[in-house]
Scaffold this motif. Structure first.
Motif, short mmCIF file in Angstrom:
data_model
loop_
_atom_site.label_atom_id
_atom_site.label_comp_id
_atom_site.label_asym_id
_atom_site.label_seq_id
_atom_site.Cartn_x
_atom_site.Cartn_y
_atom_site.Cartn_z
N UNK A 72 0.83 -1.20 0.00
CA UNK A 72 0.00 0.00 0.00
C UNK A 72 0.86 1.25 0.00
N UNK A 73 2.14 1.11 0.36
CA UNK A 73 3.05 2.26 0.28
C UNK A 73 3.64 2.40 -1.11
N UNK A 74 3.61 1.32 -1.89
CA UNK A 74 4.07 1.35 -3.28
C UNK A 74 2.92 0.88 -4.16
N UNK A 75 1.86 1.65 -4.13
CA UNK A 75 0.61 1.25 -4.75
C UNK A 75 0.44 1.83 -6.14
N UNK A 76 0.88 3.01 -6.34
CA UNK A 76 0.66 3.69 -7.61
C UNK A 76 1.84 3.47 -8.55
N UNK A 77 1.72 4.10 -9.73
CA UNK A 77 2.79 4.13 -10.73
C UNK A 77 3.23 2.72 -11.13
N UNK A 78 2.26 1.85 -11.40
CA UNK A 78 2.56 0.52 -11.92
C UNK A 78 1.99 0.39 -13.32
N UNK A 79 2.71 -0.29 -14.15
CA UNK A 79 2.26 -0.47 -15.52
C UNK A 79 1.07 -1.41 -15.56
N UNK A 80 0.04 -1.04 -16.30
CA UNK A 80 -1.17 -1.84 -16.37
C UNK A 80 -0.98 -3.06 -17.26
N UNK A 81 -1.46 -4.18 -16.77
CA UNK A 81 -1.49 -5.42 -17.55
C UNK A 81 -2.95 -5.79 -17.73
N UNK A 82 -3.50 -5.50 -18.89
CA UNK A 82 -4.90 -5.77 -19.17
C UNK A 82 -5.06 -7.27 -19.43
#
Length: 658
Positions: free
Chosen positions: A79-89
């Motif tokens: 939850x501290x490294x939650x954002x800025x991840x590449x989306x895998x659809x």
């Protein structure tokens, strides 16, 4: 002499204790010299002993590390490294395909815990080897024994011309024995055998009439059980049991693959539901933040007191806490799906479900469901093979209660030939006895019977009780299967009814939130009513999506309970082979079954361009003012200028495609 022997038998170390050790061992009258290999171990224990020492200490060692090709992972997402991840659809069809391709060791979900089922794609091929092992008893068997011997035989005699004296002399006897035979057992229990035997004797000095003397015999024999061990059913029962064990292992593996497919579907819908829950909690956070900032502004203008500020602050903090929990649940759901797919918990990609939940009611035929379950459920097929195996074991046990009565027949030919030479005549005369003049035959009956047959009768009782037990388990499993199908059907109906009711609840909660906020801004109510409306709206959104996700999970569960989940996804099994030693050895390898691997699935669910939180909530249909993140369509005719910066709950818009 004893002390000398003990001294010789001691270990004589070299200057380097890890070098080889020379050991002399005196046993009786023989002396053996051996060279020991280098020592190994913390206490320099040698690898070879004439007498192994006692193990008086515990010396655990670490096993070697094997190359297992487990996917390596970077630091997992938190939850501290939650954002800025590449989306895998990822669509549900793709998720099932990846899981099946990586199903070497089959994994299943036990709630939120992923564990190994204990089944692998190699189990069926391993069980299949037992069939050949049981059939091997019917293969021809060849034996060949060659023995060379030489001995000095002492003899006593009278000394001539003094008959009162005796002397001990001897002669040398050299022998050669060769025995060769081939035998074959048939499915009736009979054993046919062909034997050839040769015996050669040579003496020095020549004191016999024929020297050397060669005897040769060839014969055929046949032994046929008449009671115990007689008949095709008895002799082929072990082969049939091995075949049934292979079938049972296949049904176990197939059932594990079904559980894996169901677990992937369950984890996928759970992830989709958790993402919607995160979205709903974020909307609550935004509304709580706006209310808190508005209360602070009103207090600075003297329009509100500190109690209102404290109240909105507490609500804002509670919404943030709920958002943290929702994000943590999303990460847990994503990690469960990654575990099922045999993927590492990497932090640089985020699985984005792009398959729509099915939201249309379905009708089922109860009789067809029961027929499908009875024909396709793997646990029923497995228990049926167990019952069949029990019947074969009863046949084997009953033959042990019969007397051993064997018909024995044989016929042979003997030929003897040699060289004749007198004691004082150096002339050698050949001599031959024709084998046709020395035939032999045998015909008889062997009988053996233990009094009472206690062991045989006990084994029959035990196998009959095993048959009754497994038949009872089969009846119970059939009974439980009916209840499982009924429970899955009830869950489908209940989940869809809950979905419809929660959908109405969420629409009403959105309207109530809009109305309570309007009343609060006009000073006709307190913030507690607005707070309760926000909480009710968020709970209604979560309940609606959770019920819809459960409805889809229960649809897959009904397919699993009827044993058709693989067929509905067009998943079949293919047999892969590998080369190993065949009847002619490693120079002529033969292909054998290696594993039973599931094939890929066909497209069934499809994929959409939008993620679930955008797919179920139309953000462009909300009547708001000022706020760019408005998310609802449950609007009223109130003046939108009074709700600047606020969000309004949006209804779920499920699709009918699956």
């Amino acid at each position: 002499m004893a002390a000398w022997g003990q001294t010789i038998a001691r270990r004589v170390p070299f200057p380097n204790p890890r070098h080889a050790i020379l050991r002399l061992t005196i046993v009786g009258t023989g002396v053996s010299v051996g060279v020991l290999p280098p020592m190994l171990g913390a206490d320099d224990e040698p690898r070879w002993h004439s007498v192994f020492p006692e193990e008086r200490t515990l010396r655990p060692t670490l096993p070697p590390r094997y190359q297992t090709n487990v996917p390596q992972s970077s630091e997992p997402a938190t939850i501290l490294k939650y954002e800025d991840r590449e989306e895998w659809r990822l669509s549900l069809d793709e998720a099932i395909h990846v899981a099946l391709q990586n199903a070497e060791a089959i994994r299943v979900a036990n709630g939120t815990t992923i564990r190994g089922s204990g089944q692998t794609i190699y189990d069926v091929a391993i069980a299949n080897t037992k069939i050949d092992a049981e059939r091997a008893r019917f293969d021809p068997e060849v034996t060949l024994d060659n023995t060379f011997g030489d001995r000095d035989v002492p003899t006593a005699g009278i000394v001539v011309p003094n008959p009162r004296q005796f002397s001990v002399n001897g002669f040398n006897l050299s022998t050669y024995n060769m025995e060769a035979g081939i035998q074959k057992q048939n499915s009736l229990g009979g054993v046919a055998r062909l034997d050839v035997e040769t015996n050669v004797q040579r003496q020095k000095p020549r004191i016999t009439t024929l020297n050397p003397l060669t005897s040769t015999r060839a014969g055929v024999s046949y032994v046929q059980p008449l009671l115990q061990g007689a008949g095709r059913d008895v002799n082929l029962a072990p082969v049939r049991i091995a075949q049934l064990d292979t079938d049972r292992t296949y049904f176990q593996t197939r059932g594990s693959i079904q559980d894996l497919t169901y677990s992937v579907i369950q984890a996928y819908w759970r992830l989709e539901s958790s993402r919607v829950s995160v979205w709903a909690r974020e909307q609550q956070v935004e509304q709580g933040k706006f209310a808190y900032e508005r209360a602070q502004a009103r207090m600075r203008q003297g329009l509100a007191d500190s109690a209102e500020v404290a109240q909105t602050r507490l609500a804002y903090a509670n919404f943030r806490s709920a958002s943290v929990v929702a994000k943590s649940n999303q990460l847990d759901a994503e990690n469960s799906l990654r575990n099922l797919l045999f993927l590492s918990p990497v932090s640089d990609t985020e699985i984005l479900p792009v398959t729509s939940l099915h939201a249309e009611p379905l009708d089922f035929n109860w009789e067809e469901l029961l027929e499908l379950a009875d024909r396709n459920r793997n646990d029923l097929q497995e228990l049926r093979t167990v019952v069949q195996s029990d019947q074969q074991k009863i046949t084997l046990a009953k033959t042990k209660t019969l007397p051993q009565l064997n018909l024995v027949a044989g016929y042979g030919w003997t030929n003897t030939q040699g060289e004749r030479q007198g004691l004082f005549d150096p002339t050698i005369t050949g001599y031959n006895a024709s084998g046709s003049r020395f035939p032999d035959w045998m015909l008889g009956v062997n009988f053996d019977m233990p009094l009472g047959f206690r062991e045989g009768r006990a084994n029959v009782r035990g196998q009959e009780l095993n048959y009754s037990r497994d038949l009872a388990n089969l009846r119970q499993t059939q009974h439980a299967a009916i209840h499982d199908v009924a429970g899955a059907l009830r869950s489908i109906v209940r989940s869809y009814a809950e979905f419809e009711s929660y959908r109405e609840t969420r629409i009403a909660a959105a309207e109530n939130l809009d109305q309570q906020r309007t009343e609060y801004e006009n000073g006709r109510t307190t913030f507690l009513d607005v707070l309760q409306a926000i909480v009710n709206w968020g709970d209604a959104v979560n309940a609606e999506v959770d019920s819809l996700a459960r409805f889809n999970v229960e649809l897959a569960n009904l397919e699993r309970q009827t044993g058709t989940i693989l067929e509905t996804h067009a998943v079949h099994f293919m047999q892969e082979k590998f080369c190993t030693d065949g009847p002619l050895g490693h120079r002529r390898p033969v292909e054998y079954p290696m594993n039973v691997r599931p094939t890929g699935n066909q497209t069934r669910y499809g994929a959409e361009a939008e993620p679930p939180e955008r797919k179920y909530f139309d953000q462009n249909r909300t009547k708001t003012t000022g706020g760019s993140r408005a998310t609802g369509d449950a609007t009223t005719d109130s003046d939108s200028s009074s709700r600047t910066g606020n969000t309004v709950a949006a209804p779920i818009v499920p699709t009918s495609s699956r």
